[in-house]
Design an enzyme around this catalytic site. Structure first.
Site, mmCIF file in Angstrom:
data_model
loop_
_atom_site.group_PDB
_atom_site.id
_atom_site.type_symbol
_atom_site.label_atom_id
_atom_site.label_comp_id
_atom_site.label_asym_id
_atom_site.label_seq_id
_atom_site.Cartn_x
_atom_site.Cartn_y
_atom_site.Cartn_z
ATOM 1 N N ARG A 159 0.766 -1.163 -0.084
ATOM 2 C CA ARG A 159 -0.023 -0.230 0.180
ATOM 3 C C ARG A 159 1.353 1.017 -0.095
ATOM 4 N NH1 ARG A 159 -2.985 -2.625 -1.992
ATOM 5 N NH2 ARG A 159 -5.833 -2.861 -0.913
ATOM 6 N N HIS A 206 -1.179 -0.178 -9.927
ATOM 7 C CA HIS A 206 -1.669 -1.151 -9.120
ATOM 8 C C HIS A 206 -1.986 -1.941 -9.550
ATOM 9 C CE1 HIS A 206 -3.403 -1.112 -4.784
ATOM 10 N NE2 HIS A 206 -3.475 -2.435 -5.603
ATOM 11 N N GLU A 234 -2.902 7.451 -4.777
ATOM 12 C CA GLU A 234 -3.584 6.980 -6.051
ATOM 13 C C GLU A 234 -5.092 6.928 -6.158
ATOM 14 O OE1 GLU A 234 -1.506 2.699 -4.602
ATOM 15 O OE2 GLU A 234 -4.206 2.074 -5.344
HETATM 16 P P1 NAI Z 1 -0.968 -11.187 4.776
HETATM 17 O O1 NAI Z 1 -1.709 -11.072 6.284
HETATM 18 O O2 NAI Z 1 -1.394 -12.440 4.609
HETATM 19 O O3 NAI Z 1 0.019 -10.534 5.514
HETATM 20 C C1 NAI Z 1 0.760 -9.615 6.237
HETATM 21 C C2 NAI Z 1 1.610 -10.171 6.945
HETATM 22 O O4 NAI Z 1 2.014 -9.065 7.313
HETATM 23 C C3 NAI Z 1 1.052 -10.702 8.395
HETATM 24 O O5 NAI Z 1 2.740 -12.274 8.527
HETATM 25 C C4 NAI Z 1 1.902 -10.042 9.549
HETATM 26 O O6 NAI Z 1 1.846 -10.442 10.458
HETATM 27 C C5 NAI Z 1 2.617 -8.370 8.939
HETATM 28 N N1 NAI Z 1 2.687 -7.119 9.629
HETATM 29 C C6 NAI Z 1 2.162 -6.953 9.995
HETATM 30 N N2 NAI Z 1 2.462 -5.323 10.199
HETATM 31 C C7 NAI Z 1 3.531 -5.517 10.407
HETATM 32 C C8 NAI Z 1 4.252 -4.693 10.694
HETATM 33 N N3 NAI Z 1 4.749 -3.514 11.228
HETATM 34 N N4 NAI Z 1 5.960 -5.126 10.562
HETATM 35 C C9 NAI Z 1 6.191 -6.437 9.527
HETATM 36 N N5 NAI Z 1 4.712 -7.085 9.761
HETATM 37 C C10 NAI Z 1 4.256 -7.197 9.740
HETATM 38 O O7 NAI Z 1 -1.542 -10.427 4.071
HETATM 39 P P2 NAI Z 1 -1.431 -10.830 1.794
HETATM 40 O O8 NAI Z 1 -2.150 -11.544 2.089
HETATM 41 O O9 NAI Z 1 -0.241 -11.072 2.266
HETATM 42 O O10 NAI Z 1 -1.063 -9.680 1.551
HETATM 43 C C11 NAI Z 1 -0.468 -7.965 1.807
HETATM 44 C C12 NAI Z 1 -0.924 -6.782 1.567
HETATM 45 O O11 NAI Z 1 -1.180 -6.597 0.067
HETATM 46 C C13 NAI Z 1 -2.340 -7.052 1.658
HETATM 47 O O12 NAI Z 1 -2.066 -5.702 3.130
HETATM 48 C C14 NAI Z 1 -2.809 -5.595 0.764
HETATM 49 O O13 NAI Z 1 -1.987 -4.107 0.581
HETATM 50 C C15 NAI Z 1 -0.695 -5.408 -0.725
HETATM 51 N N6 NAI Z 1 -1.816 -6.110 -1.271
HETATM 52 C C16 NAI Z 1 -1.780 -5.800 -3.092
HETATM 53 C C17 NAI Z 1 -1.949 -6.447 -3.987
HETATM 54 C C18 NAI Z 1 -1.504 -5.160 -5.139
HETATM 55 O O14 NAI Z 1 -1.971 -5.423 -6.255
HETATM 56 N N7 NAI Z 1 -0.686 -4.749 -5.102
HETATM 57 C C19 NAI Z 1 -3.044 -7.177 -4.233
HETATM 58 C C20 NAI Z 1 -2.854 -7.959 -2.786
HETATM 59 C C21 NAI Z 1 -2.912 -7.483 -1.720
#
Ligand code: NAI
Length: 329
Positions: A234, A295, A263
């Site tokens: 993000r 994105h 964005e």
């Molecule tokens: P997820 O929930 O499986 O993993 C997120 C990880 O980040 C978790 O392991 C969590 O413990 C960790 N985390 C949270 N706060 C943290 C911090 N301060 N420092 C270090 N680690 C921390 O989520 P997933 O599916 O891996 O997605 C991650 C992000 O990707 C989403 O939140 C979304 O914003 C973004 N995304 C982007 C897309 C795109 O098209 N560019 C599409 C889908 C998701």
């Protein structure tokens, strides 16, 4: 159920109509994005279906609640654009698509790295103009480089596994540690240690109060000089103004972003004939070592199919009063 689908793009409509043939929900498509100025479009609907560019702040949610909306269904994993305090106050349920294809986003992060490093975008343009010189196209081997990952959830894990295949050392930071990754030689370090040791850092944590501007001038100072930063998570996790200063100083060697702080006003729109009013993105676009994609990490056939199927199932579960693991609380 009757659903107002906001920010609809033609490619999504095709998939939604195809998979709704069985689910038989009444979908009404709006190109407009949902925000406080467009809530009237949702009059008479029990549910709204939204995307990352829709702004569901307190004002919007209050208006939706007054119009009888009971469900906000996100066609995305991230939900930072929804004020959850307001949805709770107004008893509106929020559902999302928590996982559809972590590989789609992870592979896009790799595409950003390879393009920035091996400059294939520049080579493509050169060759089309009959210029076959390799001057200024030199890259570096990924083999044995250290790649840092912030957030080893679904996408971070998929990304780590790809980079292990390149022969990279993987150093990561997350509050939750993955035994699967540790067994593959991945090492968990503090945030500062990851920054100090990595040639490439890729962001895969969600945007929260804690991670907003996690990458600011202080963080850039902690990174190796000339390192590459990739953000497919993000936009607001990076302080864009600070990133521009770090790029100008040469501290940040490369920046690859699929997401951008402001964005909503730019991405998913064709502004090719408009004057872009956002000076920060204009400045970013002027750097030869910055690569911006609009994105599209999620944008693969496989991911879109999954997003649509889960979105439609969310409507059905809500309609049938079934509790859902996709609920955002
Ligand atoms: P997820 O929930 O499986 O993993 C997120 C990880 O980040 C978790 O392991 C969590 O413990 C960790 N985390 C949270 N706060 C943290 C911090 N301060 N420092 C270090 N680690 C921390 O989520 P997933 O599916 O891996 O997605 C991650 C992000 O990707 C989403 O939140 C979304 O914003 C973004 N995304 C982007 C897309 C795109 O098209 N560019 C599409 C889908 C998701």
């Amino acid at each position: 159920m009757k659903v107002a689908v906001f920010s609809t793009k033609p490619y999504e409509k095709i998939y939604l109509e195809k998979y709704n043939a069985d689910a038989k929900h009444e979908l009404v498509f709006f190109e407009a994005s949902l925000n406080a100025a467009t809530t009237d479009l949702a009059k008479g609907f029990e549910a709204v279906c939204v995307f990352v560019s829709d702004i569901l702040d307190e004002n919007t949610i209050e208006k939706l609640a007054n119009q009888g909306v009971k469900l906000i269904d996100l066609r995305s994993a991230g939900f930072n654009n929804v004020d959850l305090t307001a949805t709770k106050k107004h008893h509106i349920k929020v559902l999302r698509v928590p996982a559809y294809s972590p590989q789609a986003v992870a592979e896009h992060a790799v595409a950003l790295i390879l393009t920035l490093n091996r400059k294939t975008h520049k080579a493509y343009n050169r060759v089309r103009e009959g210029n076959f010189s390799v001057e200024k196209l030199m890259g570096f081997n990924l083999y044995e480089k250290t790649v840092g990952i912030i957030g080893t959830g679904k996408i971070g894990t998929a990304f780590a596994k790809i980079m292990l295949g390149f022969g990279c050392k993987i150093r990561v930071n997350d509050t939750v540690e993955s035994d699967d990754l540790k067994a593959k030689g991945v090492k968990y370090l503090t945030f500062d240690e990851v920054l100090a040791n990595s040639d490439i850092v890729s962001i895969h944590c969600p945007l929260t109060h804690e991670t907003k501007h996690l990458f600011d001038s202080l963080a850039f100072e902690k990174m190796k000089s000339g390192a590459m930063l990739i953000n497919t998570s993000r936009g607001a996790i990076i302080n864009t103004s600070h990133a521009i200063v770090a790029l100008k100083k040469g501290k940040l060697g490369y920046l690859g972003i699929d997401v951008y702080e402001q964005e909503e006003k730019i991405f998913f729109k064709d502004l090719s004939e408009s004057l872009i009013q956002d000076d920060l993105i204009e400045r970013l676009m002027s750097f030869h070592n910055v690569l911006i994609t609009p994105h599209l990490g999620f944008f693969t056939e496989e991911a879109l199919e999954q997003i649509v199927k889960i979105t439609l199932k969310n409507f059905t579960d809500f309609e049938n009063g079934v509790s859902s693991e996709n609920e955002v609380t």
